[in-house]
Design a protein around this motif. Structure first.
Motif, PDB file in Angstrom:
ATOM      1  N   MET A   1       0.769  -1.165  -0.100  1.00  0.00           N
ATOM      2  CA  MET A   1      -0.234  -0.129   0.402  1.00  0.00           C
ATOM      3  C   MET A   1       0.821   1.138   0.270  1.00  0.00           C
ATOM      4  O   MET A   1       2.080   1.311   0.605  1.00  0.00           O
ATOM      5  N   GLU A   2      -0.053   2.570  -0.890  1.00  0.00           N
ATOM      6  CA  GLU A   2       1.365   3.749  -0.642  1.00  0.00           C
ATOM      7  C   GLU A   2       0.545   3.780   0.645  1.00  0.00           C
ATOM      8  O   GLU A   2      -0.951   4.493  -0.569  1.00  0.00           O
ATOM      9  N   LEU A   3       1.168   5.371   0.696  1.00  0.00           N
ATOM     10  CA  LEU A   3       0.574   6.468   1.201  1.00  0.00           C
ATOM     11  C   LEU A   3       1.090   7.763   0.386  1.00  0.00           C
ATOM     12  O   LEU A   3       2.392   8.179   0.145  1.00  0.00           O
ATOM     13  N   ILE A   4       0.053   8.656   0.289  1.00  0.00           N
ATOM     14  CA  ILE A   4       0.293   9.796   0.069  1.00  0.00           C
ATOM     15  C   ILE A   4       0.575  11.020   0.646  1.00  0.00           C
ATOM     16  O   ILE A   4      -0.895  11.257   0.987  1.00  0.00           O
ATOM     17  N   LEU A   5       1.432  11.383   1.619  1.00  0.00           N
ATOM     18  CA  LEU A   5       1.991  12.207   3.232  1.00  0.00           C
ATOM     19  C   LEU A   5       1.548  13.893   3.180  1.00  0.00           C
ATOM     20  O   LEU A   5       2.863  14.168   2.158  1.00  0.00           O
ATOM     21  N   ILE A   6       0.738  14.588   2.516  1.00  0.00           N
ATOM     22  CA  ILE A   6       0.598  16.480   1.981  1.00  0.00           C
ATOM     23  C   ILE A   6       0.556  17.145   3.406  1.00  0.00           C
ATOM     24  O   ILE A   6      -0.668  16.483   4.223  1.00  0.00           O
ATOM     25  N   ARG A   7       0.963  17.800   3.264  1.00  0.00           N
ATOM     26  CA  ARG A   7       1.043  18.913   4.443  1.00  0.00           C
ATOM     27  C   ARG A   7      -0.070  20.193   4.090  1.00  0.00           C
ATOM     28  O   ARG A   7       0.088  19.922   2.610  1.00  0.00           O
ATOM     29  N   HIS A   8      -0.768  21.262   4.861  1.00  0.00           N
ATOM     30  CA  HIS A   8      -2.510  21.518   4.390  1.00  0.00           C
ATOM     31  C   HIS A   8      -1.394  22.885   3.318  1.00  0.00           C
ATOM     32  O   HIS A   8      -0.152  23.189   3.846  1.00  0.00           O
ATOM     33  N   ALA A   9      -2.593  23.648   3.174  1.00  0.00           N
ATOM     34  CA  ALA A   9      -1.766  24.628   2.500  1.00  0.00           C
ATOM     35  C   ALA A   9      -1.815  25.694   3.193  1.00  0.00           C
ATOM     36  O   ALA A   9      -1.658  26.024   4.798  1.00  0.00           O
ATOM     37  N   THR A  10      -1.404  27.129   2.685  1.00  0.00           N
ATOM     38  CA  THR A  10      -0.813  28.136   3.256  1.00  0.00           C
ATOM     39  C   THR A  10      -1.787  28.317   4.196  1.00  0.00           C
ATOM     40  O   THR A  10      -2.538  29.458   3.995  1.00  0.00           O
ATOM     41  N   THR A  11      -1.390  29.394   5.530  1.00  0.00           N
ATOM     42  CA  THR A  11      -2.445  29.441   6.675  1.00  0.00           C
ATOM     43  C   THR A  11      -1.836  30.871   7.200  1.00  0.00           C
ATOM     44  O   THR A  11      -0.633  31.473   6.720  1.00  0.00           O
ATOM     45  N   GLN A  12      -2.155  31.804   7.511  1.00  0.00           N
ATOM     46  CA  GLN A  12      -1.925  32.911   7.937  1.00  0.00           C
ATOM     47  C   GLN A  12      -0.751  33.023   8.814  1.00  0.00           C
ATOM     48  O   GLN A  12       0.394  33.918   9.432  1.00  0.00           O
ATOM     49  N   GLY A  13      -0.932  32.087   9.846  1.00  0.00           N
ATOM     50  CA  GLY A  13       0.119  31.674  10.926  1.00  0.00           C
ATOM     51  C   GLY A  13       1.135  31.112  10.648  1.00  0.00           C
ATOM     52  O   GLY A  13       2.720  31.570  10.943  1.00  0.00           O
ATOM     53  N   ASN A  14       1.204  30.660   8.928  1.00  0.00           N
ATOM     54  CA  ASN A  14       2.078  30.014   8.440  1.00  0.00           C
ATOM     55  C   ASN A  14       3.143  31.238   8.213  1.00  0.00           C
ATOM     56  O   ASN A  14       4.680  31.603   7.799  1.00  0.00           O
ATOM     57  N   LEU A  15       2.133  32.194   7.534  1.00  0.00           N
ATOM     58  CA  LEU A  15       2.739  33.637   6.639  1.00  0.00           C
ATOM     59  C   LEU A  15       3.800  34.846   7.876  1.00  0.00           C
ATOM     60  O   LEU A  15       4.742  35.012   8.001  1.00  0.00           O
ATOM     61  N   GLU A  16       3.398  34.038   9.440  1.00  0.00           N
ATOM     62  CA  GLU A  16       3.413  34.898  10.337  1.00  0.00           C
ATOM     63  C   GLU A  16       4.874  34.175  11.038  1.00  0.00           C
ATOM     64  O   GLU A  16       5.216  34.592  12.013  1.00  0.00           O
ATOM     65  N   HIS A  17       4.618  32.921  11.109  1.00  0.00           N
ATOM     66  CA  HIS A  17       6.020  32.343  11.793  1.00  0.00           C
ATOM     67  C   HIS A  17       5.623  31.668  13.208  1.00  0.00           C
ATOM     68  O   HIS A  17       6.196  31.722  14.306  1.00  0.00           O
ATOM     69  N   ARG A  18       3.902  31.345  12.877  1.00  0.00           N
ATOM     70  CA  ARG A  18       3.552  31.187  14.501  1.00  0.00           C
ATOM     71  C   ARG A  18       3.097  30.084  14.739  1.00  0.00           C
ATOM     72  O   ARG A  18       3.819  29.105  14.047  1.00  0.00           O
ATOM     73  N   PHE A  19       3.227  29.439  16.250  1.00  0.00           N
ATOM     74  CA  PHE A  19       3.420  28.055  16.393  1.00  0.00           C
ATOM     75  C   PHE A  19       1.773  27.896  16.441  1.00  0.00           C
ATOM     76  O   PHE A  19       0.741  28.513  17.211  1.00  0.00           O
ATOM     77  N   ILE A  20       1.082  27.086  15.335  1.00  0.00           N
ATOM     78  CA  ILE A  20      -0.132  27.349  15.322  1.00  0.00           C
ATOM     79  C   ILE A  20      -0.539  25.424  15.046  1.00  0.00           C
ATOM     80  O   ILE A  20      -0.235  24.825  14.368  1.00  0.00           O
ATOM     81  N   GLY A  21      -0.544  24.995  16.297  1.00  0.00           N
ATOM     82  CA  GLY A  21      -0.897  23.700  16.277  1.00  0.00           C
ATOM     83  C   GLY A  21      -2.284  22.803  16.813  1.00  0.00           C
ATOM     84  O   GLY A  21      -2.795  22.800  15.350  1.00  0.00           O
ATOM     85  N   ILE A  22      -3.311  23.375  17.438  1.00  0.00           N
ATOM     86  CA  ILE A  22      -3.833  22.744  18.164  1.00  0.00           C
ATOM     87  C   ILE A  22      -5.363  23.900  16.830  1.00  0.00           C
ATOM     88  O   ILE A  22      -6.524  23.606  17.405  1.00  0.00           O
ATOM     89  N   THR A  23      -4.800  25.170  17.003  1.00  0.00           N
ATOM     90  CA  THR A  23      -5.625  26.355  16.450  1.00  0.00           C
ATOM     91  C   THR A  23      -6.711  25.770  15.982  1.00  0.00           C
ATOM     92  O   THR A  23      -5.596  25.831  15.069  1.00  0.00           O
ATOM     93  N   ASP A  24      -7.517  26.277  15.579  1.00  0.00           N
ATOM     94  CA  ASP A  24      -7.821  25.595  14.319  1.00  0.00           C
ATOM     95  C   ASP A  24      -8.876  26.978  13.223  1.00  0.00           C
ATOM     96  O   ASP A  24      -9.320  27.997  13.219  1.00  0.00           O
ATOM     97  N   ILE A  25      -7.171  26.950  12.299  1.00  0.00           N
ATOM     98  CA  ILE A  25      -7.355  28.317  11.267  1.00  0.00           C
ATOM     99  C   ILE A  25      -7.630  28.080  10.037  1.00  0.00           C
ATOM    100  O   ILE A  25      -7.036  26.731   9.942  1.00  0.00           O
ATOM    101  N   PRO A  26      -8.168  28.739   9.197  1.00  0.00           N
ATOM    102  CA  PRO A  26      -8.423  28.180   7.953  1.00  0.00           C
ATOM    103  C   PRO A  26      -7.452  28.712   6.762  1.00  0.00           C
ATOM    104  O   PRO A  26      -5.889  29.382   7.417  1.00  0.00           O
ATOM    105  N   ILE A  27      -7.187  28.149   5.919  1.00  0.00           N
ATOM    106  CA  ILE A  27      -5.922  28.202   4.627  1.00  0.00           C
ATOM    107  C   ILE A  27      -6.284  29.716   4.162  1.00  0.00           C
ATOM    108  O   ILE A  27      -7.581  29.976   4.506  1.00  0.00           O
TER     109      ILE A  27
END
Length: 198
Positions: free
Chosen positions: A1-27
């Protein structure tokens, strides 16, 4: 079996280099555009599994739009960063725990929130759930949309060939790895990088 493991798309937290873990924010809209542009180049999959957080739900729907039904796996969520959650370097630069972490030789071991060992245990259990469910449905290749920290922890613990450092598995938004599963013992054999690698 193969898995295609992908990271989610860009969020505001990514752009601001924040530790966004369990906080539920949109892309962001630019994240939506990125996911659409990556979609056509991804391997086809039989089904999609994802983190419960909305950034993964939105990304998975854009990466694999033909799969309207997705299976939510709670254990695929991002790391809980404890008191670092939602903050960035500028906001933490005077925090003693943060400074202690920056001075540690092993940056994978956060001194707060969920430990690496706890994260690895949770993610290993989640991937085993994905594999078991996919096998029971007769799937040969499935998509898994999760988070950057989750991918690093998972690949550092289970991937072969190994890489020297935890952060060697860091990947951009809408990027990740195609892996072949070996079940006994559980190993993820790296086939290729997929997605938005430059």
């Amino acid at each position: 079996m193969e898995l295609i493991l992908i990271r989610h798309a860009t969020t505001q937290g990514n752009l601001e280099h924040r530790f966004i873990g369990i906080t539920d924010i949109p892309i962001l809209p630019q994240g939506e555009d990125l996911a659409r542009s990556v979609s056509a180049g991804l391997p086809t999959v039989d089904h999609v599994y994802r983190s419960p957080l909305c950034r993964c739900q939105q990304t998975a729907a854009l990466l694999w739009p033909q799969h309207k039904e997705q299976t939510v796996v709670p254990g695929l969520r991002e790391t809980d960063f404890g008191p670092f959650e939602g903050k960035n370097h500028e906001e933490l630069k005077d925090d003693p725990l943060y400074l202690q972490w920056l001075n540690d030789a092993d940056l994978s071991k956060l001194p707060v929130g969920e430990s690496v060992a706890e994260c690895v245990h949770r993610l290993t259990t989640a991937i085993q759930e994905v594999i078991t469910d996919a096998k029971s449905r007769g799937y040969s290749r499935v998509g898994v949309c999760t988070h950057g920290g989750s991918l690093m922890a998972l690949m550092d613990a289970l991937a072969t060939p190994r890489r020297p450092h935890y952060y060697d598995w860091e990947c951009p938004n809408c990027s990740g790895y195609a892996v072949k599963v070996e079940e006994e013992p559980l190993r993820l054999h790296l086939l290729s990088q997929v997605g938005n690698w430059k």
